[in-house]
Design an enzyme around this catalytic site. Structure first.
Site, PDB file in Angstrom:
ATOM      1  N   ASP A 103       0.842  -1.195   0.000  1.00 53.35           N
ATOM      2  CA  ASP A 103       0.000   0.000   0.000  1.00 53.35           C
ATOM      3  C   ASP A 103       0.876   1.243   0.000  1.00 53.35           C
ATOM      4  O   ASP A 103       2.029   1.200   0.450  1.00 53.35           O
ATOM      5  CB  ASP A 103      -0.884   0.039   1.251  1.00 53.35           C
ATOM      6  CG  ASP A 103      -1.878  -1.108   1.290  1.00 53.35           C
ATOM      7  OD1 ASP A 103      -2.146  -1.697   0.229  1.00 53.35           O
ATOM      8  OD2 ASP A 103      -2.371  -1.401   2.400  1.00 53.35           O
TER       9      ASP A 103
HETATM   10  N1  URA Z   1      -1.273  -5.836   4.038  1.00 51.24           N
HETATM   11  C1  URA Z   1      -1.757  -4.565   3.989  1.00 51.24           C
HETATM   12  O1  URA Z   1      -2.796  -4.272   4.562  1.00 51.24           O
HETATM   13  N2  URA Z   1      -1.062  -3.646   3.297  1.00 51.24           N
HETATM   14  C2  URA Z   1       0.100  -3.907   2.660  1.00 51.24           C
HETATM   15  O2  URA Z   1       0.708  -3.007   2.055  1.00 51.24           O
HETATM   16  C3  URA Z   1       0.605  -5.220   2.727  1.00 51.24           C
HETATM   17  C4  URA Z   1      -0.110  -6.168   3.423  1.00 51.24           C
END
Ligand code: URA
Length: 242
Positions: A103
Site C-alpha cells: 500500500d
Molecule cells: N497488508 C496490507 O494491509 N497492506 C500492505 O501493504 C501489505 C499487506
C-alpha cells in the site's frame, strides 16, 4: 560472481553438471574457453556461452528496495510518486516491475526485477511464500487475536484467510506492536485482518518476503542489487531451463 555459481543460478544445470561442462571446454567467456569454475564473471559486460549458445542475455536485474511510505508501488499512477521514481536513470530497466504490491502507506521490503517468471512463481499460491510485517495498532493485541489469526480470519464478505502467525511484541491499552507472517497476499490483508479483531493498523512495514530479508543497513528510500547469496536463496523459485 563465480562462473559456476552464475551458471547454476541461470539454471544451466546443477553444480556438478556445470563443473562437468567447464571441464569439457563447453563454457566460453567473450569467446575464450574457461577451465576454472571459480573464474570471476561480470555478466553485464561479458558474453558467456555454453555449448556455443550465448546465455548472458537471459541475465536479469534484481533490486531490493526499502520502500518509504507515501509512494505507490504501481508504475501506472499519474501525478503520484512511484517506486520507479526512486531509481537512478542508469538503473532503470525495461520490463522492471515490483513483485507484489505494498500500500502507499506501507514501508519496507520490495523486490523489483525484470524476471517475469520469478515474480510469477513467487506469487503462486502453491508456493505459500511467507511475508512478514512489523505492525503497530491502536489497541491492545490479545492472545485471543493470536488464536483468531492462527485459525484463519474471515472477512465480513466471507473471504477466508489462511492461518497467520501473530507474535505480540508489546501490548498496551492504546497501542500495541506485533510481528505478523502471512502466507498469501490479499488486498490490504493485514489491515483488514486487524480490523476484524477491532484494531486499526497505524504503521506497517514489510521485513521479509520468502527467502529475502530487508537489509537493516538499507536506508528508507534506498535500493541495491541483490547479492549473490540472496540470489542463490531464490534458486528454488527459478524456472530452470535445461
Ligand atoms: N497488508 C496490507 O494491509 N497492506 C500492505 O501493504 C501489505 C499487506
Amino acid at each position: 560472481m563465480r562462473l559456476d555459481q552464475f551458471l547454476t543460478i541461470l539454471g544451466v544445470g546443477s553444480r556438478k553438471q556445470v563443473k562437468r561442462l567447464i571441464v569439457r571446454k563447453q563454457v566460453r567467456i567473450d569467446g575464450r574457453i574457461i577451465l576454472a569454475d571459480d573464474y570471476n564473471v561480470e555478466p553485464k559486460i561479458q558474453l558467456v556461452s555454453v555449448a556455443g549458445k550465448i546465455i548472458t542475455k537471459t541475465c536479469h536485474t534484481y533490486y531490493m528496495l526499502h520502500k518509504p511510505a507515501g509512494v505507490v508501488t504501481t508504475s501506472q499512477e499519474k501525478n503520484q510518486r512511484t517506486v520507479f521514481d526512486l531509481l537512478a536513470a542508469a538503473d532503470q530497466r525495461e520490463g522492471l516491475y515490483p513483485v507484489g504490491r505494498l500500500d502507499k502507506s506501507t514501508e519496507g521490503l520490495l523486490l523489483l526485477t525484470d524476471n517475469g517468471q520469478l515474480g510469477y512463481q513467487l506469487l503462486l499460491p502453491e508456493y505459500h511464500i511467507a511475508k512478514t510485517y512489523e505492525v503497530v495498532v491502536n489497541g491492545k493485541i490479545t492472545e485471543g487475536d493470536q488464536r483468531a489469526f492462527f485459525k484463519g480470519i474471515v472477512f465480513p464478505d466471507g473471504t477466508k484467510c489462511k492461518s497467520a502467525d501473530l507474535e505480540i511484541v508489546r501490548a498496551a491499552a492504546n497501542e500495541s506492536q506485533a510481528v505478523v507472517t502471512i502466507y498469501e497476499g490479499k488486498f490490504h490483508q493485514i489491515k483488514k485482518m486487524f480490523l476484524c479483531v477491532g484494531k486499526k493498523v497505524t504503521d506497517l512495514k514489510r521485513i521479509r518476503m520468502g527467502p529475502l530479508v530487508l537489509d537493516p543497513k538499507l536506508a528508507v528510500g534506498h535500493y541495491r542489487e541483490l547479492t549473490q547469496d540472496e540470489l542463490l536463496r531464490f534458486k528454488p523459485y527459478f524456472n530452470c531451463k535445461k
